[in-house]
Design a protein around this motif. Sequence first.
Motif: not given
Length: 179
Positions: A31-47, A170-178
């Motif tokens: 979802p867009v809001e989750a994408q925006r949170l990654n863009v602005d606040g996830n140290a492992r993520f770059r847009c 990938i599962y843990r960091e990107v998809y938040r799946v245990d």
Amino acid sequence: MRLTAIKTTHPHYPFVEELFLAAFPESERRPVEAQRLNVDGNARFRCYLLTEDDDERPLGFITVWELDGFYYAEHFAIDPTLRNGGYGSRVMQHLLAELDRPLVLEVEVPEDELTRRRVAFYERQGFRICDKDYVQPPYRTGGASLPLYLMVAGDASAELPALEDVRKGIYREVYRVDC
């Protein structure tokens, strides 16, 4: 070719978000809001906004995760009016030259002309299929998993972690799946 890491406050972020929504069906994006949170606040993520060196006109974007032992390219899109102009190849060549670890990405199983062309595009950029039994977890609760392939490219001297570790990362960091 210039890749500029941007946040949602960048003047061209609306272009990135519109292209993100147009290029990827709901099942292939968060979802867009989750994408925006990654863009602005996830140290492992770059847009990264893609532009020419001498021009600020946006060409496309690519999102990249810095994971343990490798990078993961999650979404990559070129403005539809500029496709088939060599930009995708130039972006991949530039990105692969800059990275110090292998780059992994997901690609659809090549079952039709379009998906075969996508796999062939990445193979021309130096990627190889490394996992044919990969399944992308759903981006949304109640969503469906997607059977995909994992592809990898990069410096041959940089060792890719074991495929199970790549999948778990990938599962843990990107998809938040245990796992």
